[in-house]
Design a protein around this motif. Structure first.
Motif, PDB file in Angstrom:
ATOM      1  N   GLN A  53     -25.327 -33.240 -16.813  1.00 42.47           N
ATOM      2  CA  GLN A  53     -25.378 -33.015 -18.259  1.00 42.47           C
ATOM      3  C   GLN A  53     -24.888 -31.619 -18.607  1.00 42.47           C
ATOM      4  O   GLN A  53     -24.264 -31.417 -19.662  1.00 42.47           O
ATOM      5  N   ALA A  54     -25.153 -30.650 -17.741  1.00 43.34           N
ATOM      6  CA  ALA A  54     -24.740 -29.277 -18.005  1.00 43.34           C
ATOM      7  C   ALA A  54     -23.232 -29.175 -18.171  1.00 43.34           C
ATOM      8  O   ALA A  54     -22.734 -28.468 -19.054  1.00 43.34           O
ATOM      9  N   VAL A  55     -22.500 -29.876 -17.327  1.00 41.79           N
ATOM     10  CA  VAL A  55     -21.033 -29.863 -17.428  1.00 41.79           C
ATOM     11  C   VAL A  55     -20.598 -30.485 -18.750  1.00 41.79           C
ATOM     12  O   VAL A  55     -19.670 -29.993 -19.415  1.00 41.79           O
ATOM     13  N   GLN A  56     -21.261 -31.533 -19.157  1.00 42.43           N
ATOM     14  CA  GLN A  56     -20.870 -32.251 -20.370  1.00 42.43           C
ATOM     15  C   GLN A  56     -21.147 -31.459 -21.645  1.00 42.43           C
ATOM     16  O   GLN A  56     -20.474 -31.642 -22.663  1.00 42.43           O
ATOM     17  N   MET A  57     -22.121 -30.560 -21.613  1.00 40.63           N
ATOM     18  CA  MET A  57     -22.486 -29.817 -22.828  1.00 40.63           C
ATOM     19  C   MET A  57     -21.871 -28.423 -22.874  1.00 40.63           C
ATOM     20  O   MET A  57     -22.159 -27.641 -23.777  1.00 40.63           O
ATOM     21  N   ALA A  58     -20.989 -28.115 -21.914  1.00 37.76           N
ATOM     22  CA  ALA A  58     -20.416 -26.773 -21.844  1.00 37.76           C
ATOM     23  C   ALA A  58     -19.262 -26.604 -22.828  1.00 37.76           C
ATOM     24  O   ALA A  58     -18.435 -27.500 -23.013  1.00 37.76           O
ATOM     25  N   ALA A  59     -19.209 -25.438 -23.446  1.00 32.47           N
ATOM     26  CA  ALA A  59     -18.079 -25.085 -24.309  1.00 32.47           C
ATOM     27  C   ALA A  59     -16.860 -24.762 -23.455  1.00 32.47           C
ATOM     28  O   ALA A  59     -16.951 -24.629 -22.230  1.00 32.47           O
ATOM     29  N   ARG A  60     -15.706 -24.630 -24.086  1.00 31.97           N
ATOM     30  CA  ARG A  60     -14.505 -24.222 -23.370  1.00 31.97           C
ATOM     31  C   ARG A  60     -14.729 -22.851 -22.732  1.00 31.97           C
ATOM     32  O   ARG A  60     -15.278 -21.958 -23.347  1.00 31.97           O
ATOM     33  N   GLN A  61     -14.317 -22.744 -21.487  1.00 28.92           N
ATOM     34  CA  GLN A  61     -14.549 -21.566 -20.650  1.00 28.92           C
ATOM     35  C   GLN A  61     -16.048 -21.264 -20.484  1.00 28.92           C
ATOM     36  O   GLN A  61     -16.438 -20.120 -20.250  1.00 28.92           O
ATOM     37  N   GLY A  62     -16.863 -22.314 -20.567  1.00 29.43           N
ATOM     38  CA  GLY A  62     -18.284 -22.167 -20.334  1.00 29.43           C
ATOM     39  C   GLY A  62     -18.597 -21.955 -18.871  1.00 29.43           C
ATOM     40  O   GLY A  62     -17.784 -22.228 -17.984  1.00 29.43           O
ATOM     41  N   ARG A  63     -19.813 -21.438 -18.607  1.00 36.82           N
ATOM     42  CA  ARG A  63     -20.263 -21.184 -17.244  1.00 36.82           C
ATOM     43  C   ARG A  63     -21.537 -21.980 -16.992  1.00 36.82           C
ATOM     44  O   ARG A  63     -22.449 -21.975 -17.826  1.00 36.82           O
ATOM     45  N   ILE A  64     -21.568 -22.665 -15.869  1.00 36.28           N
ATOM     46  CA  ILE A  64     -22.731 -23.474 -15.511  1.00 36.28           C
ATOM     47  C   ILE A  64     -23.347 -22.898 -14.243  1.00 36.28           C
ATOM     48  O   ILE A  64     -22.673 -22.742 -13.222  1.00 36.28           O
ATOM     49  N   SER A  65     -24.627 -22.555 -14.320  1.00 33.04           N
ATOM     50  CA  SER A  65     -25.355 -22.057 -13.159  1.00 33.04           C
ATOM     51  C   SER A  65     -26.169 -23.194 -12.557  1.00 33.04           C
ATOM     52  O   SER A  65     -27.110 -23.688 -13.178  1.00 33.04           O
ATOM     53  N   LEU A  66     -25.805 -23.605 -11.358  1.00 26.43           N
ATOM     54  CA  LEU A  66     -26.585 -24.610 -10.624  1.00 26.43           C
ATOM     55  C   LEU A  66     -27.716 -23.864  -9.915  1.00 26.43           C
ATOM     56  O   LEU A  66     -27.707 -23.682  -8.700  1.00 26.43           O
ATOM     57  N   PHE A  67     -28.682 -23.426 -10.706  1.00 26.55           N
ATOM     58  CA  PHE A  67     -29.722 -22.527 -10.207  1.00 26.55           C
ATOM     59  C   PHE A  67     -30.742 -23.260  -9.349  1.00 26.55           C
ATOM     60  O   PHE A  67     -31.145 -22.779  -8.293  1.00 26.55           O
ATOM     61  N   GLY A  68     -31.184 -24.415  -9.809  1.00 26.53           N
ATOM     62  CA  GLY A  68     -32.181 -25.171  -9.057  1.00 26.53           C
ATOM     63  C   GLY A  68     -31.538 -26.014  -7.970  1.00 26.53           C
ATOM     64  O   GLY A  68     -30.617 -26.782  -8.225  1.00 26.53           O
ATOM     65  N   GLY A  69     -31.986 -25.840  -6.738  1.00 29.98           N
ATOM     66  CA  GLY A  69     -31.468 -26.660  -5.649  1.00 29.98           C
ATOM     67  C   GLY A  69     -31.939 -28.099  -5.778  1.00 29.98           C
ATOM     68  O   GLY A  69     -32.983 -28.378  -6.382  1.00 29.98           O
ATOM     69  N   LEU A  70     -31.177 -29.008  -5.211  1.00 28.86           N
ATOM     70  CA  LEU A  70     -31.507 -30.431  -5.277  1.00 28.86           C
ATOM     71  C   LEU A  70     -32.255 -30.869  -4.019  1.00 28.86           C
ATOM     72  O   LEU A  70     -32.170 -30.216  -2.971  1.00 28.86           O
ATOM     73  N   PRO A  71     -32.994 -31.986  -4.110  1.00 31.75           N
ATOM     74  CA  PRO A  71     -33.664 -32.512  -2.921  1.00 31.75           C
ATOM     75  C   PRO A  71     -32.670 -32.760  -1.792  1.00 31.75           C
ATOM     76  O   PRO A  71     -31.527 -33.181  -2.030  1.00 31.75           O
ATOM     77  N   LYS A  72     -33.098 -32.485  -0.570  1.00 28.09           N
ATOM     78  CA  LYS A  72     -32.198 -32.596   0.578  1.00 28.09           C
ATOM     79  C   LYS A  72     -31.623 -34.002   0.744  1.00 28.09           C
ATOM     80  O   LYS A  72     -30.509 -34.168   1.260  1.00 28.09           O
ATOM     81  N   ASP A  73     -32.364 -35.034   0.307  1.00 24.84           N
ATOM     82  CA  ASP A  73     -31.869 -36.394   0.465  1.00 24.84           C
ATOM     83  C   ASP A  73     -31.048 -36.862  -0.735  1.00 24.84           C
ATOM     84  O   ASP A  73     -30.514 -37.974  -0.724  1.00 24.84           O
ATOM     85  N   TYR A  97      -9.817 -29.089 -17.822  1.00 24.81           N
ATOM     86  CA  TYR A  97      -9.246 -28.865 -19.149  1.00 24.81           C
ATOM     87  C   TYR A  97     -10.045 -27.859 -19.984  1.00 24.81           C
ATOM     88  O   TYR A  97      -9.473 -27.168 -20.831  1.00 24.81           O
ATOM     89  N   ARG A  98     -11.340 -27.771 -19.752  1.00 26.17           N
ATOM     90  CA  ARG A  98     -12.139 -26.785 -20.494  1.00 26.17           C
ATOM     91  C   ARG A  98     -12.217 -25.437 -19.777  1.00 26.17           C
ATOM     92  O   ARG A  98     -12.829 -24.499 -20.262  1.00 26.17           O
ATOM     93  N   GLU A  99     -11.626 -25.354 -18.585  1.00 26.26           N
ATOM     94  CA  GLU A  99     -11.646 -24.133 -17.779  1.00 26.26           C
ATOM     95  C   GLU A  99     -13.085 -23.662 -17.531  1.00 26.26           C
ATOM     96  O   GLU A  99     -13.459 -22.507 -17.759  1.00 26.26           O
ATOM     97  N   LEU A 100     -13.887 -24.591 -17.043  1.00 22.94           N
ATOM     98  CA  LEU A 100     -15.290 -24.299 -16.790  1.00 22.94           C
ATOM     99  C   LEU A 100     -15.463 -23.581 -15.451  1.00 22.94           C
ATOM    100  O   LEU A 100     -14.655 -23.733 -14.537  1.00 22.94           O
ATOM    101  N   THR A 101     -16.545 -22.843 -15.345  1.00 21.38           N
ATOM    102  CA  THR A 101     -16.917 -22.176 -14.099  1.00 21.38           C
ATOM    103  C   THR A 101     -18.282 -22.669 -13.665  1.00 21.38           C
ATOM    104  O   THR A 101     -19.242 -22.631 -14.447  1.00 21.38           O
TER     105      THR A 101
END
Length: 346
Positions: A251-271, A284-288
């Protein structure tokens, strides 16, 4: 002395142990506060590959120096200190380049070394060697200082995501880390900060403390649509996923503005570490997209400064204070989401 020891998944005990003695290059502390986090809950239930039991748990540590070992300069009994959790080696290529958060030889308090759920602990010489023992500023309590470690992790994440003045920031997850992200983003001059969570009760509790500009309960509302509406269709400049949720990362990627930055701060379950990524949105949005792995000694020192200056208040986030023999109860409080921040006071 009393300690809280991990023996095996599901087997954490409050036990008697001899007081430790500092060796060469080490410092002994009287632990005054050791705060808890979700990682403590995970360790208590599932263990950790870096922990060889039995091990005293606890890594958000503040205390008072009571004894110093040989060859220790600059520290004396009575000094009030905060201890880093993640210990870089200081010698490898990454450390030499200033990338201490990704040191491949990193060790940790409460994992490789006995931690702070104890009346006393010895700070390893490796901590002192990388400037990982920090003086607590005047006016900052031990309890507040114990929150410097998670704030240091938040600081690292926001540095990597380049959170700054004028940004519209979305924080997904309203636990203690999410609350700290809201407060730090505000201190950095964010224009608007939106807090998102699936649990309305937890969201309301957090919002009452940190006062985001808007809240979104993702159980009732599509958070992507809600963020787009809040930003007049533009999207958010920064989205921080302070939750162990693959859906939140998507969802974070989908709600990002152009040249937005997404921090994957919380790790996911190992499985379940794999998410679906719309690479065309990134293209196309030049996201980071950036990760965030813990903190460095410098981040801990800066976190203490932010607390001392009042730029990032933390005292009111500590909703529960328990004695050492209440540590196992503290894990349950954290797991259920009933508390924001729980600190143990041995």
């Amino acid at each position: 002395m009393k300690v809280v020891r991990f023996h095996a998944p599901g087997d954490v005990r409050i036990e008697d142990a001899p007081e430790p003695t500092p060796g060469r290059g080490e410092v002994k502390l009287r632990v005054r506060n050791c705060s808890t986090c979700g990682t403590d809950v995970k360790i208590s239930r599932f263990g950790h590959h870096h922990i060889v039991p039995p091990r005293v748990m606890g890594h958000e540590i503040a205390g008072e120096v009571v004894e110093v070992g040989a060859a220790v300069d600059g520290w004396s009994p009575g000094d009030r200190v905060q201890v880093i959790a993640a210990i870089p080696c200081g010698q490898c290529g990454e450390c030499q380049q200033g990338r201490r958060t990704v040191c491949p030889n990193q060790e940790s308090m409460g994992y490789h070394y006995d931690g702070g759920f104890a009346e006393y602990l010895v700070v390893p010489s490796k901590v002192l060697a990388v400037d990982g023992l920090n003086r607590i500023p005047d006016g900052v309590s031990y309890a507040e200082a114990s929150v410097a470690e998670p704030l240091a992790c938040v600081l690292n994440g926001q540095n990597l995501a380049q959170v700054g003045a004028g940004d519209d920031v979305v924080v997904i997850g309203s636990g203690p880390i999410g609350c700290l992200h809201v407060r730090l983003a505000r201190a950095r001059g964010a224009r608007n900060v939106v807090l998102v969570d699936l649990n309305q009760d937890r969201l309301s509790q957090a919002a009452a403390l940190v006062a985001p500009d808007a809240t979104i309960c993702a159980a009732d509302t599509d958070p992507v649509d809600a963020v787009l509406k809040f930003t007049n269709g533009r999207g958010a400049d920064v989205i921080i996923t302070a939750a162990a949720s693959g859906a939140a990362q998507e969802q974070a990627v989908q709600m990002a503005a152009r040249q937005g930055r997404i921090s994957l701060f919380g790790g996911l379950p190992k499985d379940r570490p794999v998410i679906g990524l719309d690479a065309n949105l990134v293209h196309y949005r030049e996201l980071t997209l950036v990760g965030a792995n813990g903190s460095s000694p410098a981040h801990n020192a800066e976190a203490l400064r932010l607390i001392a200056s009042g730029e990032v208040p933390v005292a009111d986030l500590i909703t529960h204070r328990l004695p050492l023999d209440g540590a196992i109860d503290a894990f349950e409080l954290v797991a259920t989401g009933e508390a924001i921040k729980v600190t143990i006071e041995p």
